[in-house]
Scaffold this motif. Structure first.
Motif, PDB file in Angstrom:
ATOM      1  N   SER A   1       0.717  -1.257  -0.040  1.00 10.42           N
ATOM      2  CA  SER A   1       0.144   0.094   0.166  1.00 10.42           C
ATOM      3  C   SER A   1       0.774   1.204   0.187  1.00 10.42           C
ATOM      4  CB  SER A   1      -0.749   0.066   1.192  1.00 10.42           C
ATOM      5  OG  SER A   1       0.057   0.139   2.395  1.00 10.42           O
ATOM      6  N   ARG A   2       0.212   2.330  -0.266  1.00 12.90           N
ATOM      7  CA  ARG A   2       1.109   3.545  -0.333  1.00 12.90           C
ATOM      8  C   ARG A   2       1.805   3.838   1.089  1.00 12.90           C
ATOM      9  NH1 ARG A   2      -1.469   8.641  -3.321  1.00 12.90           N
ATOM     10  NH2 ARG A   2      -0.734   7.161  -4.936  1.00 12.90           N
ATOM     11  N   ALA A   3       1.010   3.478   2.177  1.00  9.13           N
ATOM     12  CA  ALA A   3       1.575   3.856   3.571  1.00  9.13           C
ATOM     13  C   ALA A   3       2.694   2.900   3.596  1.00  9.13           C
ATOM     14  CB  ALA A   3       0.371   3.568   4.462  1.00  9.13           C
ATOM     15  N   GLU A   4       2.786   1.630   3.454  1.00 12.24           N
ATOM     16  CA  GLU A   4       3.762   0.543   3.452  1.00 12.24           C
ATOM     17  C   GLU A   4       4.854   1.010   2.819  1.00 12.24           C
ATOM     18  OE1 GLU A   4       1.558  -2.817   2.649  1.00 12.24           O
ATOM     19  OE2 GLU A   4       1.252  -3.466   4.752  1.00 12.24           O
ATOM     20  N   GLN A   5       4.657   1.667   1.626  1.00  9.38           N
ATOM     21  CA  GLN A   5       5.701   2.134   0.746  1.00  9.38           C
ATOM     22  C   GLN A   5       6.714   3.183   1.278  1.00  9.38           C
ATOM     23  OE1 GLN A   5       4.276   3.059  -2.968  1.00  9.38           O
ATOM     24  NE2 GLN A   5       3.973   1.084  -3.663  1.00  9.38           N
ATOM     25  N   GLN A   6       5.892   4.012   2.026  1.00 11.86           N
ATOM     26  CA  GLN A   6       6.378   5.234   2.872  1.00 11.86           C
ATOM     27  C   GLN A   6       6.934   4.996   4.188  1.00 11.86           C
ATOM     28  OE1 GLN A   6       3.431   8.248   2.775  1.00 11.86           O
ATOM     29  NE2 GLN A   6       3.371   8.611   0.687  1.00 11.86           N
ATOM     30  N   GLY A   7       7.095   3.587   4.736  1.00 13.74           N
ATOM     31  CA  GLY A   7       7.250   3.231   5.927  1.00 13.74           C
ATOM     32  C   GLY A   7       6.335   3.518   7.044  1.00 13.74           C
ATOM     33  N   THR A   8       5.273   3.834   6.904  1.00 12.55           N
ATOM     34  CA  THR A   8       4.087   3.871   7.797  1.00 12.55           C
ATOM     35  C   THR A   8       3.228   2.951   7.870  1.00 12.55           C
ATOM     36  OG1 THR A   8       2.864   5.406   6.280  1.00 12.55           O
ATOM     37  CG2 THR A   8       4.292   6.423   7.748  1.00 12.55           C
ATOM     38  N   GLY A   9       3.506   1.533   7.569  1.00 13.94           N
ATOM     39  CA  GLY A   9       2.374   0.608   7.641  1.00 13.94           C
ATOM     40  C   GLY A   9       2.289   0.068   8.922  1.00 13.94           C
ATOM     41  N   PRO A  10       1.633  -1.063   9.211  1.00 13.23           N
ATOM     42  CA  PRO A  10       0.972  -1.611  10.413  1.00 13.23           C
ATOM     43  C   PRO A  10       2.221  -2.025  11.388  1.00 13.23           C
ATOM     44  CG  PRO A  10       0.141  -2.599   8.532  1.00 13.23           C
ATOM     45  CD  PRO A  10       0.817  -1.719   8.117  1.00 13.23           C
ATOM     46  N   ALA A  11       3.371  -2.498  10.760  1.00 16.15           N
ATOM     47  CA  ALA A  11       4.511  -2.911  11.509  1.00 16.15           C
ATOM     48  C   ALA A  11       5.110  -1.619  12.192  1.00 16.15           C
ATOM     49  CB  ALA A  11       5.521  -3.566  10.544  1.00 16.15           C
ATOM     50  N   ARG A  12       5.096  -0.514  11.639  1.00 17.32           N
ATOM     51  CA  ARG A  12       5.867   0.795  11.996  1.00 17.32           C
ATOM     52  C   ARG A  12       4.825   1.300  13.274  1.00 17.32           C
ATOM     53  NH1 ARG A  12       6.029   6.585  10.849  1.00 17.32           N
ATOM     54  NH2 ARG A  12       7.949   7.266  11.404  1.00 17.32           N
ATOM     55  N   ASN A  13       3.576   1.158  13.021  1.00 19.70           N
ATOM     56  CA  ASN A  13       2.618   1.463  14.130  1.00 19.70           C
ATOM     57  C   ASN A  13       3.009   0.728  15.381  1.00 19.70           C
ATOM     58  OD1 ASN A  13       1.217   3.282  12.272  1.00 19.70           O
ATOM     59  ND2 ASN A  13      -0.088   2.006  11.581  1.00 19.70           N
ATOM     60  N   ASN A  14       3.113  -0.521  15.146  1.00 20.88           N
ATOM     61  CA  ASN A  14       3.617  -1.552  16.241  1.00 20.88           C
ATOM     62  C   ASN A  14       4.825  -0.959  16.735  1.00 20.88           C
ATOM     63  OD1 ASN A  14       1.266  -3.140  16.000  1.00 20.88           O
ATOM     64  ND2 ASN A  14       2.289  -4.602  14.661  1.00 20.88           N
ATOM     65  N   ASP A  15       5.900  -0.873  16.188  1.00 15.43           N
ATOM     66  CA  ASP A  15       7.139  -0.158  16.748  1.00 15.43           C
ATOM     67  C   ASP A  15       7.006   0.773  17.235  1.00 15.43           C
ATOM     68  OD1 ASP A  15       8.135  -2.408  15.761  1.00 15.43           O
ATOM     69  OD2 ASP A  15       8.876  -1.309  13.837  1.00 15.43           O
ATOM     70  N   ARG A  16       5.994   2.063  16.926  1.00  8.19           N
ATOM     71  CA  ARG A  16       5.902   3.313  17.650  1.00  8.19           C
ATOM     72  C   ARG A  16       5.189   3.138  18.985  1.00  8.19           C
ATOM     73  NH1 ARG A  16       4.953   7.965  13.592  1.00  8.19           N
ATOM     74  NH2 ARG A  16       4.665   9.139  15.797  1.00  8.19           N
ATOM     75  N   LYS A  17       4.329   1.890  18.908  1.00  4.56           N
ATOM     76  CA  LYS A  17       3.681   1.848  20.131  1.00  4.56           C
ATOM     77  C   LYS A  17       4.468   1.040  21.165  1.00  4.56           C
ATOM     78  CE  LYS A  17      -0.838   0.224  22.211  1.00  4.56           C
ATOM     79  NZ  LYS A  17      -0.332   0.711  23.335  1.00  4.56           N
ATOM     80  N   ALA A  18       5.394   0.193  20.732  1.00  5.79           N
ATOM     81  CA  ALA A  18       6.349  -0.331  21.658  1.00  5.79           C
ATOM     82  C   ALA A  18       7.295   0.688  22.208  1.00  5.79           C
ATOM     83  CB  ALA A  18       7.098  -1.625  21.147  1.00  5.79           C
TER      84      ALA A  18
END
Length: 67
Positions: free
Chosen positions: A19-36
């Motif tokens: 997705s466009r968000a994942e291409q920019q590095g703002t996908g679900p994995a990044r959200n989990n990292d930010r939450k941690a």
């Protein structure tokens, strides 16, 4: 004869559609990292406040005795 750039079958395998968000590095994995990271920060702030409160209470008790 011009090369066809639309037919990439067999050239490098298949890739997951990003997705466009994942291409920019703002996908679900990044959200989990930010939450941690936010959880770790909150825990650190809590510990620092507890230490500051404990350290702040001890000198306040010693100050009247020293004067």
């Amino acid at each position: 004869m011009a090369k066809s750039r639309n037919n990439l079958l067999g050239v490098g395998g298949q890739r997951k559609k990003l997705s466009r968000a994942e291409q920019q590095g703002t996908g679900p994995a990044r959200n989990n990292d930010r939450k941690a990271a936010e959880d770790k920060k909150q825990e650190l702030v809590r510990k620092m406040r507890e230490r500051a409160a404990a350290d702040g209470a001890a000198p306040a008790e010693d100050a009247p005795a020293g004067s």
